[in-house]
Design a protein around this motif. Structure first.
Motif, PDB file in Angstrom:
ATOM      1  N   TYR A 175       0.842  -1.196   0.000  1.00 15.36           N
ATOM      2  CA  TYR A 175       0.000   0.000   0.000  1.00 15.36           C
ATOM      3  C   TYR A 175       0.878   1.247   0.000  1.00 15.36           C
ATOM      4  O   TYR A 175       2.024   1.222   0.442  1.00 15.36           O
ATOM      5  N   ASN A 178      -0.879   6.941   1.770  1.00 13.50           N
ATOM      6  CA  ASN A 178      -2.188   7.589   1.898  1.00 13.50           C
ATOM      7  C   ASN A 178      -3.357   6.638   1.620  1.00 13.50           C
ATOM      8  O   ASN A 178      -4.517   7.050   1.613  1.00 13.50           O
ATOM      9  N   ASP A 179      -3.057   5.359   1.374  1.00 16.84           N
ATOM     10  CA  ASP A 179      -4.117   4.375   1.152  1.00 16.84           C
ATOM     11  C   ASP A 179      -4.764   3.996   2.483  1.00 16.84           C
ATOM     12  O   ASP A 179      -4.073   3.817   3.495  1.00 16.84           O
ATOM     13  N   THR A 180      -6.063   3.845   2.495  1.00 17.95           N
ATOM     14  CA  THR A 180      -6.776   3.415   3.700  1.00 17.95           C
ATOM     15  C   THR A 180      -6.561   1.920   3.908  1.00 17.95           C
ATOM     16  O   THR A 180      -6.802   1.113   3.005  1.00 17.95           O
ATOM     17  N   THR A 195      -4.814   5.531   7.486  1.00 18.31           N
ATOM     18  CA  THR A 195      -3.812   5.239   6.458  1.00 18.31           C
ATOM     19  C   THR A 195      -2.513   4.854   7.154  1.00 18.31           C
ATOM     20  O   THR A 195      -2.488   4.567   8.349  1.00 18.31           O
TER      21      THR A 195
END
Length: 591
Positions: A175, A178-180, A195
């Motif tokens: 990931y 900033n990816d959840t 995140t």
């Protein structure tokens, strides 16, 4: 006020510019310590004073070319840093802008209004999730881990003051920051996306469960520090010294060898060539504990003397905030601030432009409170997630003309418990470290006595006291020697002077370029002290029998003991036994 433009755009505009200080007239838009963007170039700035008539803003970038009437944009947020994977190995300026990324885009100098993301938002990280749906979590709990470097595992933590139930958890995998990866349902029913990163205001200390008592030393492998003037994990130390006395080199050596898990090095207002040397050295150094590059557990903050003066203040707080973040993961962090005098000079310049009433030597009256705010963020803590970590702060001080009575040094002494006073005469005599044993002190010795006795040996503190007494006695005798010469001293006092030379040259002086002397384990330090104390005791017996000290000196035994640090490798401590036999044989041979 530039009323026409303000009314037309319905926004606040610059009224006056004084170096890095900008004012806005008749505005109620801003709040104290709010981050704002100034001018069309959107220069990063902070609100530092508010009255009914005007708002005063300090700009963290060069204001060259800025004009009255340009807009000022509020953000509603304080000056903050981004905390997440990618901090280590990086080089930031005072407000967490990545200098290497800026160099790729703009060359060697930072352009005004540069807006580069602090951390790489496109890099994919291997993420392992540590929670499952339905789990109750609160601030500090770890929900994901990321191998940030070969040495450090990054732990993504629930932001402080947040509490709720895990609603959704992503699969383990790669990931971006900033990816959840986790969705958290808060107590009020709203959802919060977690995140790999979070924001934190640099002037707000990160919360902890409780402050723990100081109990263990920050082991450095440097004899004068570990033995005479130790610093504790979670402790504070100052390194004051004039130009050329070795403040920066002392901090370099501590950064290389101290047993902290992570090093945060803040170059605050230092010369550009010095910072370049630091950056190059750290890239080449190998961590002695892991044989991996030392930069794998280091973050560098460079704010050189030609960078905007206001950003120096931010660099100190940025550094300590990053240190607190890793402390919250359970790591022991050492922060090197070089130097707080340049930071204080920045405060003085800003204060002068604000036309504040100056205190001693022109420094602002709030200098002591600002210093205390910085040093009080050190400590050995129990974190919100029940781990234990520490932040140790080692700050260099650069008093003009080596005058330790100046305000920055004197106020720093109030807030630190270890004081390593560097001496120009020792530095010029090539005595490294140039720490003056008569002016330096450590208040941590009573706190650390039990640890040393348990982990090194019960005799460590006794021998340390014996060496301190020898040096104190030599200091008294020096006054007589300087007036009348050493020939007037009786033999027992001549012996004290000779043993003191062994302590100074053979024990306190260290060679950073020698493979066995650049770092000395505590076990070897103890054995070296034991040999020196044994030599003193046996020679005292010889002198008390009426035999001349001159014969002892002619045997060369004192010079042999001085060379122990080179002749006994760190991994062959059994060779110390030979020195006891040699001392016994020499003392027995004196007629």
């Amino acid at each position: 006020m530039w009323k026409g433009e303000r009314d037309m755009n319905n926004q606040d505009v610059i009224y006056s510019i004084n170096g890095p200080v900008v004012t806005v007239k008749n505005s109620d838009t801003f709040s104290m310590q709010e981050m704002v963007y100034v001018g069309h170039a959107r220069l990063m700035s902070e609100v530092i004073s508010i009255s009914k008539e005007k708002t005063v803003i300090q700009v963290y970038e060069s204001t060259t070319g800025l004009r009255p009437g340009e807009p000022v944009y509020p953000t509603g947020q304080p000056i903050s840093v981004t905390l997440g994977p990618g901090i280590l190995r990086n080089i930031f300026d005072g407000v967490e802008r990545p200098l290497e990324e800026i160099a790729k885009e703009s060359g060697a100098f930072i352009p005004t209004g540069s807006h580069v993301e602090p951390l790489d938002t496109q890099k994919l990280w291997d993420v392992t999730l540590c929670v499952k749906e339905g789990d109750q979590v609160e601030g500090g709990d770890v929900y994901a881990t990321v191998p940030e470097t070969d040495l450090i595992t990054h732990k993504c933590m629930v932001p402080p003051y947040v509490k709720g139930t895990i609603k959704e958890v992503k699969e383990n995998g790669q990931y971006r920051i900033n990816d959840t990866v986790v969705v958290l349902t808060l107590e009020d029913g709203t959802d919060l996306n977690l995140t790999l990163c979070q924001k934190w205001a640099i002037k707000q200390p990160r919360p902890v469960k409780k402050r723990l008592p100081i109990s263990m030393p920050l082991v450095t492998g440097q004899r004068v520090i570990d033995t005479l003037f130790p610093i504790a994990k979670g402790g504070t130390a100052a390194i004051p010294g004039g130009f050329g006395t070795g403040k920066t080199m002392t901090q370099h050596q501590l950064a290389k060898w101290c047993d902290a898990d992570i090093i945060v090095y803040v170059g605050c207002g230092e010369r550009g060539n010095e910072m370049t040397q630091v950056l190059e050295e750290f890239r080449e150094l190998i961590d002695p504990k892991s044989n991996k590059p030392l930069v794998d557990r280091t973050v560098l903050i460079a704010n050189t003397s030609n960078m905007p003066v206001a950003a120096r203040e931010a660099s100190i707080y940025t550094g300590v905030t990053l240190a607190e973040y890793y402390r919250d993961m359970g790591y022991h962090v050492a922060i090197m601030a070089d130097s707080t005098s340049r930071w204080a000079e920045a405060l003085r310049e800003i204060s002068g432009r604000l036309e504040e009433m100056p205190a001693e030597e022109g420094f602002p009256a709030y200098l002591p409170s600002r210093l205390s705010q910085f040093y009080e963020r050190a400590g050995y803590m129990e974190n919100l997630n029940d781990t234990k970590g520490s932040v140790s702060i080692i700050g260099a001080v650069s008093p003009q003309g080596s005058d330790f009575s100046e305000p920055v040094t004197q106020n720093t002494k109030r807030f630190v418990r270890t004081f390593w006073a560097l001496d120009k005469a020792l530095a010029y005599a090539r005595h490294y470290f140039a720490i003056n044993w008569n002016q330096s002190y450590s208040e941590y010795i009573p706190d650390l006595e039990r640890w040393y006795s348990k982990n090194v040996g019960p005799k460590f503190m006794q021998d340390r006291q014996a060496l301190s007494s020898i040096l104190a006695e030599e200091n008294k005798l020096q006054e007589i020697v300087q007036l009348m010469g050493s020939d007037v001293l009786p033999d027992d006092q001549k012996l004290t002077m000779e043993i003191a030379r062994v302590v100074r040259v053979g024990y306190l002086q260290q060679n950073a370029f020698h493979k066995d002397d650049t770092y000395v384990p505590l076990e070897k330090q103890l054995k070296m002290m034991e040999v020196i104390v044994y030599l003193y005791k046996k020679c005292q017996e010889v002198v008390m029998d009426g035999k001349p000290i001159r014969q002892l000196i002619e045997t060369g035994i004192f010079d042999d003991v001085v060379k122990i640090k080179y002749d006994v490798p760190n991994d062959h401590l059994e060779l110390f036994d030979d020195y006891y036999k040699k001392i016994d044989a020499v003392c027995a041979s004196i007629d």
